[in-house]
Design an enzyme around this catalytic site. Sequence first.
Site, PDB file in Angstrom:
ATOM      1  N   ASN A 159       0.834  -1.191   0.000  1.00  0.00           N
ATOM      2  CA  ASN A 159       0.000   0.000   0.000  1.00  0.00           C
ATOM      3  C   ASN A 159       0.877   1.253   0.000  1.00  0.00           C
ATOM      4  O   ASN A 159       1.591   1.518   0.982  1.00  0.00           O
ATOM      5  CB  ASN A 159      -0.908   0.039   1.228  1.00  0.00           C
ATOM      6  N   GLU A 160       0.860   1.989  -1.097  1.00  0.00           N
ATOM      7  CA  GLU A 160       1.426   3.338  -1.242  1.00  0.00           C
ATOM      8  C   GLU A 160       2.933   3.438  -1.076  1.00  0.00           C
ATOM      9  O   GLU A 160       3.455   4.547  -0.918  1.00  0.00           O
ATOM     10  CB  GLU A 160       0.725   4.326  -0.284  1.00  0.00           C
ATOM     11  N   ASP A 161       3.659   2.341  -1.141  1.00  0.00           N
ATOM     12  CA  ASP A 161       5.116   2.460  -1.036  1.00  0.00           C
ATOM     13  C   ASP A 161       5.700   3.123  -2.277  1.00  0.00           C
ATOM     14  O   ASP A 161       6.569   3.998  -2.171  1.00  0.00           O
ATOM     15  CB  ASP A 161       5.742   1.077  -0.819  1.00  0.00           C
TER      16      ASP A 161
END
Length: 912
Positions: free
Chosen positions: A484-486
């Site tokens: 998630n969103e790295d």
Amino acid sequence: MSANVQYLSNNWAWKQRSASNAVLPLDELALPDLTGGTENSFVDGWLPAQTFPSEVHVELLKAGRIEDSYIGFNEHKAACIPPNGHTHALLEFEGLDTVCDVYLNGTKILATSNQLRTYFYTLDLTNQDVSQSDGIPVLQEKNSLLLHFYSAKAYAKAEEAKYGKVRAGSVNLGDPSRVYLRKAQYDWRWDWGPELLTCGPYRPITFTTYSTRLVDIHTRAHVALTDSRAGESLTPTFNASLRLDITFAGSLEHAMQVKVILRDGDGREFRSEMVELSGSAIQVGGEEGLGKENQYECKDVLHWVLGEEVELWWPVGYGKQVLYEVEVALLDQNAQILSTFSKRIGFRTVELVQAPLAEEDQHGKGTTFMFVVNAVRIFIGGSNWIPASSLLTTLKPTHYKKWLELLRDGGQNMVRLWGGGVYEPNEFYDACDALGILVWQDFQFACGVYPAHEEFLATVKVEAEQNVRRLRHHPALTLFCGNNEDYQQVLQWGDVPTLPALEIYESLLPAVVSALSDPEIPYHRGSPYGGKGWDTADPTIGDIHQWNVWAGKELPWQEYGRLGGRFVSEFGIPSFPSMRTVSSWMDDAPKKEWHAQSKLMAQHTRAGSFERRFAIVMNENFRLTADLETHVYNTQIMQSEAVSLAYRVWRREWRGKGKEYTSGVVVWQLNDCWPVVSWAIADYFMRAKPVYYTIARELAPVIIGISRIVQKNRDNDRPKQLYEFGAFQTVSATLEIWSTSASLQPISATLRLRFYDLNSSWTHTTFRAVQLLPNQSTELLSFPCPAPEKTGLEHPSCTVVANATLIDDDMGKVLARYTDWPQPYKFLEFPDPGLKVELHVGEEGDKLVITVERPVKGLFFSIAESDGEEPKWSDNALDVVPNDTQTVMVRGLNGRKVFAAYLGKELAFIVA
């Protein structure tokens, strides 16, 4: 002799080690004396555990040693806690949170550092006379198991000192060292959750004795759709088949044959077969280190061609959720059962289609990001899921079922398990299978620069393999996602030279998913992900997280129509929960603290820059108020209006084959982990906010939409829906009417349009015959907004409410209704609606019949009592117009009074 499994759930005790006693070996290795602990001392002696599985915060709370972390400022007080006949026996630890040494009868057998995986230790019962000095524990008549948990924060900081400090989200997401420890990331604090670094055995521990046991069965349920020319159909022709692999451990010579039974949903035996195993087993790797067991795998134990003897599994809204049970019994040479294993499966196909679009939209051309189940294109409407409590052991299987039933009853067909929590227990995924809810499963990485050194990769690989094996048979499982969103955060920061975890997201994880799932489950590198050079904001490729409303550029919510993408997997706006939930954290706070800007409200509002961001969206659209209850209601209507608009306008972009410009919308977020002001559409106590109901209406099988385009007297950057009374002046308003249908057949309907002026008795009604195209949106009308004659400087449509209703020509029933109000709401003088609510009490539930004399907006029903089950409303947060009676069914009211509030009368009052 059949394997014997015991759940080790009794006779546990706990204590805190003295801070002055940091030496090893532990002086607690002897069997605990449960008489030593007292209510006032859990250092000097042991106290019996009151629950199991459990966590230190739960036991401390039950012992009265800490206060409830969800009330007032107590979070910060809790955060200060210092860190026979069988030949084999297996200890299985399904979840240890997190850094822990495990001792069996005084001998250390495991050192754990990953909350997200299972740990095993195997004993050879034929070799139990070995001296303990050799590092092999000996089982005795009375045995002790000691779990010594260490500080997660200290471990993470030590790793950070070794490998270097990295970036990990904004400052309100907790200490960046969290990336170095495989512990639920939300425990470190998030922008909706507290900092509670829990520890303890949070999932079951079992002790199994066996000679040979089944470790796993891999049910490979395939479906071949045989008529690709038939188009989208809920009754396709197909050929189903089932292949089976098994893995077992222990004594190879005992495993002679397996009996396989396929049962239908009623438990009736559908098919069975006895299969000989002689010579087909190959040895595969078990767990590493001392205590490892030998494991063997037999591939293609059977292959059943089932044709259309079985039924397909469908997502909710498209067909039945038909499930079958596969039971495998491992037998010895005397046909005696050694071990059994069963899984519940379904037959379906699932694809993630990323194919070129036929035409451009406002964003360009690009590719789809579309889920196809059983050859039917599915428009996804769903929610993001976070762990439902910061204290996971307080959750029961019924909690997961109720949450997912709430999601299903809200018209949603997908849940995205966000990457900063845990892999949920089996009951969660079982419920998704039964309810027809598609599962998007993030691997547990969120908002950070994760390492990729050898030791970290090794534990992540085991974690991924275990969870893919555990989840792969679920028909609801639709996607594995790397993080998630790295990717997104690295791009946003701009000062991170490398992302080491590319090795995880682009190599390790896809390899595990590909090798262990058959049929192969789609894999997506990260969310969001797409575009050249990871351009995670590219609306034409992959999925996007749309945070330019509320966060980012802080645009007005009315701009959602131009902010979509091929699949919107995160977006949202926060609101206050119900006043009853606010009361739960305010507890006995003095009256002076009961306002929106008090310190206690700030303690339970974790969103970054929430004061400024709430001020922007509220001041632009609602009148200012100092009354807390009015403010709470207004924030809820604000959230409801914004989020439902997004669903409505993005579903409009589902425009047919080759023009699936938006194929899914997943709101942030379904639920909370504690009582808090957040983006959740239902709060910690499962009390649905108004937005839950407006989303449900936007995800109904058929919807109707109105877009009001207000023209101004000069070029401007204001949202097109807003009337202007300042620097700009309104000159006209146009209405666009459209519908979106999930039906695979065209629908003939009558469109009824009604218009009401809020400042006079003027009304207008018109009808139009329409045809709705199957499984897409249909543009219906575009025309100037009707209005009474102009009498002043203001454009007369600025007080006109437009109502659209679709009526099925065959059945005569209402298919969909929607009411569009002039905006912004702060300029409106809401008339007395002449509201009438009749309550009809029935054995199967009660019924509210609602009528009005003038239009009413945001009519929200509630109860005042905090005790007892929350009522279930069939609909709520209604816009009602005259001569259009609406009915709401409610279960669980149990004689309690019904309260209502609406715009213009925001303080809830009794109506029934």
